[in-house]
Design a protein around this motif. Structure first.
Motif, PDB file in Angstrom:
ATOM      1  N   CYS A  43       0.842  -1.204   0.000  1.00 40.19           N
ATOM      2  CA  CYS A  43       0.000   0.000   0.000  1.00 40.19           C
ATOM      3  C   CYS A  43       0.875   1.252   0.000  1.00 40.19           C
ATOM      4  O   CYS A  43       2.035   1.230   0.425  1.00 40.19           O
ATOM      5  N   ASP A  45       0.496   3.577   1.959  1.00 40.29           N
ATOM      6  CA  ASP A  45       0.518   4.056   3.349  1.00 40.29           C
ATOM      7  C   ASP A  45       1.956   4.160   3.871  1.00 40.29           C
ATOM      8  O   ASP A  45       2.718   3.187   3.793  1.00 40.29           O
ATOM      9  N   ALA A  68      -4.113   0.548  -1.177  1.00 40.86           N
ATOM     10  CA  ALA A  68      -4.672  -0.715  -0.674  1.00 40.86           C
ATOM     11  C   ALA A  68      -4.019  -1.966  -1.258  1.00 40.86           C
ATOM     12  O   ALA A  68      -4.597  -3.032  -1.218  1.00 40.86           O
ATOM     13  N   HIS A 104      -2.134  -4.464   5.094  1.00 38.05           N
ATOM     14  CA  HIS A 104      -1.882  -3.972   6.457  1.00 38.05           C
ATOM     15  C   HIS A 104      -3.188  -3.589   7.133  1.00 38.05           C
ATOM     16  O   HIS A 104      -4.207  -3.360   6.464  1.00 38.05           O
ATOM     17  N   CYS A 107      -6.207   0.155   6.985  1.00 40.73           N
ATOM     18  CA  CYS A 107      -5.900   0.715   5.659  1.00 40.73           C
ATOM     19  C   CYS A 107      -6.941   1.767   5.268  1.00 40.73           C
ATOM     20  O   CYS A 107      -8.137   1.460   5.167  1.00 40.73           O
ATOM     21  N   GLY A 108      -6.471   2.991   5.029  1.00 44.44           N
ATOM     22  CA  GLY A 108      -7.379   4.086   4.687  1.00 44.44           C
ATOM     23  C   GLY A 108      -8.067   3.877   3.347  1.00 44.44           C
ATOM     24  O   GLY A 108      -9.215   4.286   3.151  1.00 44.44           O
TER      25      GLY A 108
END
Ligand code: ZN
Length: 212
Positions: A43, A45, A68, A104, A107-108
């Motif tokens: 991701c 992130d 994602a 993870h 995850c946003g």
């Protein structure tokens, strides 16, 4: 500006290491190109950087990062060519021996997908269209965990989207061929931000277990 200054300071440290690199690691990498045996799909992130959490060095990993850590199904006519092109480069040109999809917790990107579906809104914007790759997994989670809170639904969906991405990897004919010839292995990992646990997906028993 202090954030940018931190980057420049970091590069200064890197360059000192580069110049003092007695074994010529970076010079070799520059001359002979990447020879990574591992592709990681992770991701965007900032908390789930695969090189940082595996303590890897320059040249060790080829990395695809997208929102994602999704792998869309193989489709040469798809609107999502970036991940497919990088996957093709890693498998067909670098001949990587392992492909690791690493999801993870919290995850946003997955959370935004669930929120859109809860709001019953169509995918209109680029982020929404991209995360719709995981829409079957998200709908399944929203049905099975209807009473759960959004955090728990997000983590469950991250895991389910990860297993869907592993299945989607096998839709790439040149990847499947290398796997069937045992020249390549596919792995699904899940990084729990809260406790630092790294789990692997067992495709036979269909469950995640800690790597150590
Ligand atoms: Zn994420």
């Amino acid at each position: 500006m202090k954030e940018i200054k931190a980057l420049i300071d970091g590069f200064r440290n890197f360059k000192e290491e580069y110049i003092e690199d007695e074994l010529g690691r970076y010079r070799q990498l520059a001359e002979y190109g990447p020879h990574s045996k591992i592709l990681m799909i992770a991701c965007c992130d900032s908390r789930a950087d695969p090189a940082i959490i595996t303590n890897s060095q320059a040249g060790d990993l080829m990395v695809i990062r997208n929102i994602a850590n999704l792998v869309p199904p193989y489709d040469p006519n798809s609107n999502f060519q970036e991940t497919q092109a990088a996957l093709e480069f890693a498998v067909s040109y670098l001949a990587v021996e392992h492909v690791v999809v690493m999801g993870h917790s919290r995850c946003g990107g997955i959370r935004s997908l669930l929120t859109r579906l809860i709001d019953d809104a169509d995918a209109m914007l680029p982020l929404e269209k991209w995360t719709a790759v995981a829409e079957p997994a998200a709908k399944h989670v929203l049905k099975n965990l209807a009473g759960a809170n959004l955090d728990d639904q997000t983590c469950a969906c991250s895991r389910e989207a990860l297993t869907a991405s592993l299945a989607n990897l096998r839709s790439y004919p040149w990847l499947l061929e290398r796997e069937q010839k045992q020249k390549l292995q596919v792995h699904g990992w899940y990084f729990n931000l809260a406790d630092g646990d790294l789990q692997a997906y067992d495709e036979v028993n269909k469950k995640f277990t800690s790597l150590f």
